[in-house]
Enzyme design. Structure first.
Site, PDB file in Angstrom:
ATOM      1  N   ASP A   1       0.827  -1.235  -0.036  1.00 24.61           N
ATOM      2  CA  ASP A   1       0.089  -0.014   0.101  1.00 24.61           C
ATOM      3  C   ASP A   1       0.711   1.068  -0.001  1.00 24.61           C
ATOM      4  OD1 ASP A   1      -2.459   1.331  -0.224  1.00 24.61           O
ATOM      5  OD2 ASP A   1      -2.816   1.116   2.003  1.00 24.61           O
TER       6      ASP A   1
ATOM      7  N   ARG B   1       0.287   8.927 -10.202  1.00 20.12           N
ATOM      8  CA  ARG B   1       0.046   7.895  -9.306  1.00 20.12           C
ATOM      9  C   ARG B   1       0.763   6.761  -9.901  1.00 20.12           C
ATOM     10  NH1 ARG B   1      -3.460   7.295  -5.620  1.00 20.12           N
ATOM     11  NH2 ARG B   1      -3.912   4.988  -6.275  1.00 20.12           N
TER      12      ARG B   1
ATOM     13  N   ASN C   1     -10.322  -2.421  -7.058  1.00 17.72           N
ATOM     14  CA  ASN C   1      -9.529  -1.598  -7.751  1.00 17.72           C
ATOM     15  C   ASN C   1     -10.147  -0.956  -9.127  1.00 17.72           C
ATOM     16  OD1 ASN C   1      -6.502  -2.837  -6.546  1.00 17.72           O
ATOM     17  ND2 ASN C   1      -7.677  -1.198  -5.692  1.00 17.72           N
TER      18      ASN C   1
END
Ligand code: FPP
Length: 244
Positions: free
Chosen positions: A17, A30, A65
């Site tokens: 994570d 990201r 996700n």
């Protein structure tokens, strides 16, 4: 840091994570965080093999996700594809058996082909099992296992009274693998997030604050050392307390 082989966790599972926050901290997209995270994945696999870990399970893509931006999903899918393209030789050389757990039937066909081929090419390897949880959700796994039991009952090969923990386990995605001994979740979040709910029942939990792209070999060794210090009782009491 040196690792003592005695009391090594057999099965280590990791929730990798913090890729997004690592990137944001640096003013980067990201996706750069995921690319950096991928480098750590490769490093961690090599280190785990050298340390003598028998099973390494990595949470790479959850069933939740899919709600992320499309380009991030595409990047994660392509990362796995590229990893398999480039590393089959390395997996073979290191005697690593590659497996995927999750609802793989929902993945794009190019990836299903690569996964199938990688599993096939490494199935005789016995050194370490590298298990990638991809399009994985633990509740879904439990539901799928329940469906498996129901199908056996329907086929007449199982009676409901014989469904116990041992039988149920045989319907999980990777039924032959041992329970998780050590779970590591990076980034300081204190959650399990629908990961291996059945297999984590007696796992030791370890939550380092570092974001995944910063998690290095020394951090893995620290986690293993911490595991070796813990007293696992599995619901019983300490051996040295039994005489009191
Ligand atoms: C969590 O960080 C990480 C993921 C959802 C993906 C993990 C993927 C990798 C480490 C690279 C790809 C690996 C393979 C083998 C394909 P996050 O994005 O939730 O970070 P955040 O919580 O900081 O936003």
């Amino acid at each position: 840091m040196k690792i003592v082989k005695k009391g090594l966790p057999e099965h280590v599972a990791v929730i990798m994570d913090g890729n997004g926050r690592w990137a944001r901290q640096r003013g980067l997209p990201r996706t750069v965080g995921h690319r950096q995270g991928m480098k750590r994945v490769k490093e961690l696999i090599e280190t785990a093999v050298k340390a003598g870990i028998k099973v390494l399970t990595l949470f790479a893509f959850s069933t939740e996700n899919w709600s992320r931006p499309k380009r991030e999903i595409v990047l994660l899918m392509n990362s796995l594809g590229a990893y398999l393209d480039r590393n089959i030789g390395e997996l073979k050389k290191n005697d690593i058996r590659f497996r995927v757990i999750g609802r793989t039937e929902q993945l794009p066909s190019f990836l299903r082909v690569k996964i199938k081929s990688a599993q096939e090419h490494t199935k005789a390897n016995a050194g370490m099992a590298l298990v990638l949880a991809f399009n994985y959700g633990a509740r879904q796994e439990i539901v799928d296992a329940a469906r498996g039991c129901a199908r056996s009952v329907q086929a007449g090969t199982l009676v409901p009274e014989d469904i116990d923990e041992e039988e149920f386990r045989t319907h999980l995605y990777a039924a032959d693998l041992p329970d998780v001994d050590l779970l590591i979740r990076t980034s300081g979040e204190l959650r399990i997030s629908n990961f291996l709910l059945w297999q984590l029942s007696y796992a030791e939990l370890y939550f380092p604050k570092k974001y995944w792209p910063d998690f290095c070999n020394e951090d893995l060794f620290r986690a293993i050392k911490e595991f070796q210090r813990r007293k696992r009782r599995f619901g019983g009491i300490d051996v040295d307390e039994k005489n009191n």
